[in-house]
Structure formats: structure tokens, C-alpha cells
Motif scaffolding. Sequence first.
Motif, PDB file in Angstrom:
ATOM      1  N   SER A  75       1.018  -1.210   0.024  1.00 46.98           N
ATOM      2  CA  SER A  75      -0.064  -0.054   0.010  1.00 46.98           C
ATOM      3  C   SER A  75       0.765   1.245   0.007  1.00 46.98           C
ATOM      4  N   GLN A 101       1.936   2.480   2.519  1.00 52.25           N
ATOM      5  CA  GLN A 101       1.603   3.344   3.795  1.00 52.25           C
ATOM      6  C   GLN A 101       2.784   3.489   4.568  1.00 52.25           C
ATOM      7  N   TRP A 106      -0.448  -0.227  13.045  1.00 57.33           N
ATOM      8  CA  TRP A 106      -1.001  -1.166  12.044  1.00 57.33           C
ATOM      9  C   TRP A 106      -1.945  -2.116  12.660  1.00 57.33           C
TER      10      TRP A 106
END
Length: 242
Positions: free
Chosen positions: A160, A162, A187
Motif C-alpha cells: 500500500s 503506507q 498498524w
Amino acid sequence: MVTPRDIEAQILRYYHAEKWRVGTIASQLHVHYTVVQRVLAQAGLPPISAQPRRSRIDAWLPFILQTLEKFPTLTASRLHAMVRERGYRGGLDHFRHLIACHRPRPPGTSARGQAPAEACLRLRSLPGEQAQVDWAHFGHLEIGRARRPLMAFVMVLSHSRQIFLRFFPDARMENFLRGHVGAFTAWQGVPRVLLYDNLKSTVLERRGDAIRLDRHFGAQAGTTKLCRALRLRTAPGCGGAR
């Protein structure tokens, strides 16, 4: 498609009597230029090929080529000044374009002297499969009389992209491990594999494939992978895991 006889007759007349070029005949009779070429070929005329146009530097081309062979990096502006002293009257902008066409190039480069684009392997990973870990340096902080480095612990999810980032006043092992805990807590999970790029926080010594890990890090590490010492390119869609 069969060409009407009257069109064929006009093509031959304009070509022989009026001395029109193939493109002119095609545009005026509203036919494709290949039709004109086919009619002329059927009439027994040899295939028509475009004649190369003479360039304004043709008279000075032997001198230019000889100079470029001896000094391949000589600028076009310097060459322009040299040929002007020998009688050339053309402008500099067009001269630059002509020199770019004649300048010797190393093997494997383009007409503009650019190296060929490097091949890139686009890496992909599954959600939660992989994360990349590194330190980033953000200058220094003045704390009282002490000058401390401002370090950022960075962990990026490969799928992702992220990012988890947390600042620390140094890159010691305690803060390195705190960064991991903070990322896993944020997370609410742990990636299956963590990638490390030969960080001093993880690798004490490396000789070929033989790697000696920091003992504190090794005691905490599960599934880790250490990147080889390669030159990596990270660009949209090229390089870097996704």
C-alpha cells in the motif's frame, strides 16, 4: 481498388506535361500518393524516390567531421564560430541541429546523445506480506549545549506504500526497536517479512554472503531479509516494491 481511366490520364498528363510532383498530383486529384506512384509505375516509369536535399553546411562538412572526430565534445557554438571564419553564413540555431545529427556518439546512445533507458522490474507484494525499514537523517537539534542528530525511523508497507515515521534524537538500538513496536502497534499487525538495506542498526559486518547481525537485533528478529548492495532506482511504476 481500380483507378478510373480519366484519373490515370490526368496523372500522366500532369506528371509529364506540367512536371507536377507526386504529392501535388495526389492533393489536387484527391487520391493517395501511392495511387499516383502505381499509375506511373504501370506506365513504365522507374520507382520515384525522394532526392536528398542539400544542406547549407555541405561545403564545410569535411572540416566539421574532422574536427568532431578529434574533439567529440566541442560545443556547437564554438564550431559555428570556426566555420563562420571560413565563410559559413547560416544561423546558430539551425547549425546546432545539424551538428547534433553529425556528432559522433558512443555505442548504445540515441541521436540526442542520451543513454538507452534502463530496464526496470516492477516488484509487487501481497497485503501484509512485506515492509521496508530504514533510518532518515533530518539534520541536527540543539538541546542545551548538546548538538544531537534528528533521526527518523521509517517503515513502509510494500503493498500500500503506507508510511510509519517517528523521530528520535539518535539511531541507537533501543530507538530502532521502539520504532518497530510503534509501527506494529499503529498498524495492529506485523508484516510477514521485513527488508533492511544494510543498516548499521542491523548489520555489524558483511563479507559476500556472510552476514554478522547485531546481537540485540538478532535476538529480536524473526523473518528478515537484508538487501544486497545494489544501486536502486525508485520511480512511479519502476523500482521499489509495490
